[in-house]
Scaffold this active site. Structure first.
Site, short mmCIF file in Angstrom:
data_model
loop_
_atom_site.label_atom_id
_atom_site.label_comp_id
_atom_site.label_asym_id
_atom_site.label_seq_id
_atom_site.Cartn_x
_atom_site.Cartn_y
_atom_site.Cartn_z
N ARG A 130 0.89 -1.17 0.00
CA ARG A 130 0.00 0.00 0.00
C ARG A 130 0.92 1.20 0.00
NH1 ARG A 130 -2.05 4.28 -0.34
NH2 ARG A 130 -4.04 4.98 0.54
N HIS A 133 1.93 7.16 1.89
CA HIS A 133 0.87 8.17 1.78
C HIS A 133 0.56 8.76 3.14
CE1 HIS A 133 -1.40 4.74 3.28
NE2 HIS A 133 -2.36 5.58 3.62
N HIS A 135 -2.95 11.17 5.20
CA HIS A 135 -4.31 11.70 5.04
C HIS A 135 -4.68 12.55 6.24
CE1 HIS A 135 -4.70 7.79 7.02
NE2 HIS A 135 -4.36 7.20 5.89
N GLU A 139 -5.83 6.89 11.32
CA GLU A 139 -6.11 5.54 10.81
C GLU A 139 -5.86 4.53 11.92
OE1 GLU A 139 -4.30 4.52 7.04
OE2 GLU A 139 -3.65 2.59 7.84
N HIS A 178 2.80 7.08 6.14
CA HIS A 178 2.97 5.66 6.46
C HIS A 178 2.86 4.80 5.21
CE1 HIS A 178 -1.28 6.83 6.96
NE2 HIS A 178 -1.57 5.66 6.43
N GLU A 201 -10.58 5.69 1.48
CA GLU A 201 -9.31 5.05 1.14
C GLU A 201 -8.89 5.41 -0.29
OE1 GLU A 201 -6.95 3.43 2.53
OE2 GLU A 201 -5.97 2.78 0.69
N HIS A 315 -26.73 -2.18 27.47
CA HIS A 315 -25.80 -1.14 27.89
C HIS A 315 -25.86 0.01 26.89
CE1 HIS A 315 -23.48 -3.21 24.78
NE2 HIS A 315 -22.80 -2.10 24.64
N HIS A 317 -23.22 3.72 25.57
CA HIS A 317 -21.91 4.38 25.66
C HIS A 317 -22.14 5.88 25.73
CE1 HIS A 317 -20.18 0.50 24.63
NE2 HIS A 317 -21.15 0.42 23.74
N GLU A 322 -20.96 4.07 18.45
CA GLU A 322 -20.26 2.78 18.35
C GLU A 322 -20.34 2.28 16.91
OE1 GLU A 322 -21.43 -0.19 21.18
OE2 GLU A 322 -20.92 -1.86 19.86
N HIS A 361 -28.55 -0.78 23.73
CA HIS A 361 -28.44 -1.92 22.83
C HIS A 361 -27.91 -3.14 23.57
CE1 HIS A 361 -24.64 0.30 22.67
NE2 HIS A 361 -24.01 -0.82 22.35
MN MN Z 1 -3.47 5.23 5.41
MN MN Z 2 -21.93 -1.32 22.82
#
Ligand code: MN
Ligand code: MN
Length: 423
Positions: A130, A133, A135, A139, A178, A201, A315, A317, A322, A361
């Site tokens: 890859r 590059h 961005h 990532e 990277h 990407e 539960h 968050h 998520e 959820h």
């Molecule tokens: Mn990348």
């Molecule tokens: Mn969760």
């Protein structure tokens, strides 16, 4: 007299009617067991259908696809109203092949709810590269198969080269350059997550693009070499391409050494080797965030394993949406929102789920094998509120008055945030 004191038979007559063929006493109990929630306003779910043709479905259909989604076809009677789709998948994402590997992605363009995270599934062949590059987004990645060599340079000019294997993570902060290369006969397959749902990407800052679009005299002055040194540069970008065996890791590490030293914290982390944060008979959870994976300051991750019959408990968050990635097994999740709204969906390997911040959820293992999935959050830390933890650490009478349950029932609720409970 409170509303809850109205006799169940009148309040839930539709549901009782739906099981009218059962014995009278048993019918009431059955109806109540099947009709939690607020099924009377409005009545939803197949259980409420009394006319002969209400359940007919004669229109066009693709049984192979529809069969993957039993909970959309026949939602539990507790589902109500509607909400934006929280299911997506790499299984139906277009693969972009090159000599050296392939990639496919699910961004917010494909999955409107996914504001915080864009996902990429990439495969690099043996020695496939890859391209170097960078961005504008950070990532985060997890290795799904094989081995990969990563290179990265931090903003103080400190390089890291490392090899990662299945279950390892990397994190490249926004803007740091990277590269990735598949190693050995297996090559590498991994999941990437950008900390912005709009990221792609297919839209990164590529070394080959910049060199090809800079005047040769500027390149010559910049690098202190004659301009014809660049006569063979690729004019089209490389993105993913077939490379040569990179050789031993130690040699690469020696070759990149800088007088400024190495990055103070590694950009890689072994999640699969991490002891479970919590473990029960039903499964376990491994958490990697900036508390242990120091460089990962914008993505927190939980790798969840749920045994057959197990349940990732009710539960939410409080800190972030998520983004889920299903790695093994199959699952059912219901998301709960104000309204009330409740929608249940089904997930299999390669699928993606999304739950907005603070929406309730659970995730249930619906298969006969271990369910393994990732929970990712755009945050520096993992945070969760457990429903059973809340109820078992509130004044008992208060909870009993809300739910019309006995003290004995409440006393049996888990008090230690199990995360994964056996069923
Ligand atoms: Mn990348
Ligand atoms: Mn969760």
């Amino acid at each position: 007299m409170t509303e809850d004191a109205i006799p169940d038979l009148s309040r839930r007559k539709i549901l009782v009617g739906a099981v009218a063929s059962a014995a009278a006493v048993g019918a009431v109990a059955t109806a109540r067991a099947a009709s939690f929630g607020n099924p009377d306003s409005p009545a939803e779910g197949r259980i409420n259908a009394r006319s002969r043709t209400s359940l007919d479905d004669p229109g066009p259909k693709n049984p192979a696809l529809a069969g993957q989604f039993p909970s959309f076809q026949d939602p539990p009677a507790t589902d109500i109203n509607g909400m934006p789709l929280f299911w997506a998948s790499f299984n139906n994402a277009h693969k972009r092949y090159q000599n050296g590997g392939w990639a496919r992605e699910v961004t917010q363009d494909d999955f409107a709810i996914s504001q915080d995270i864009a996902g990429v599934n990439m495969r690099l062949a043996q020695n496939g590269i890859r391209e170097m590059h960078w961005h504008q987004q950070a990532e985060w990645a997890i290795m799904l198969d094989g081995k990969c060599r990563i290179t990265v340079l931090d903003e103080q000019g400190r390089p890291q080269v490392a090899d990662v294997k299945t279950g390892d993570l990397w994190y490249f902060p926004a803007g740091l350059p990277h590269s990735l290369q598949g190693l050995g006969a297996t090559g590498a397959e991994f999941l990437l997550a950008f900390d912005n749902g709009k990221a792609s990407e297919f839209n990164t800052l590529l070394l080959s693009d910049w060199i090809a679009h800079t005047p040769p005299d500027v390149l010559a002055a910049n690098f202190g070499v004659p301009s014809d040194a660049f006569k063979d540069i690729p004019l089209d970008n490389l993105w993913i391409f077939q490379g040569q065996d990179p050789g031993p890791l130690a040699a690469d590490q020696r070759a990149v050494q800088s007088a400024r030293g190495a990055p103070p914290q590694p950009f890689i982390f072994s999640l699969s080797d991490l002891p479970p944060t919590r473990q029960t008979k039903g499964g376990f959870v491994q958490i990697a965030d900036s508390r242990n994976f120091k460089t990962s300051t914008t993505v927190a991750a939980a790798l969840v394993t749920v045994k057959p019959g197990g349940l990732r408990e009710l539960h939410w968050h409080p800190n972030a949406d998520e983004w889920q990635y299903y790695i093994k097994g199959q699952a059912r999740m219901t998301v709960f929102d104000t309204g009330p709204k409740a929608t249940t969906g089904d997930f299999r390997a390669g699928d993606i789920g999304y739950v907005k911040k603070s929406l309730g959820h659970y995730v249930q293992n619906t298969g006969g094998t271990d369910l393994v999935f990732l929970e990712l959050f755009k945050s520096d830390h993992y945070a969760e509120v457990s429903l059973s933890d809340w109820l078992s650490h509130s004044p008992p009478q208060l909870v009993m008055e809300h739910l019309n349950i006995s003290r004995e029932t409440l006393a049996r609720f888990p008090k230690n945030r199990p995360d994964v409970v056996p069923v």
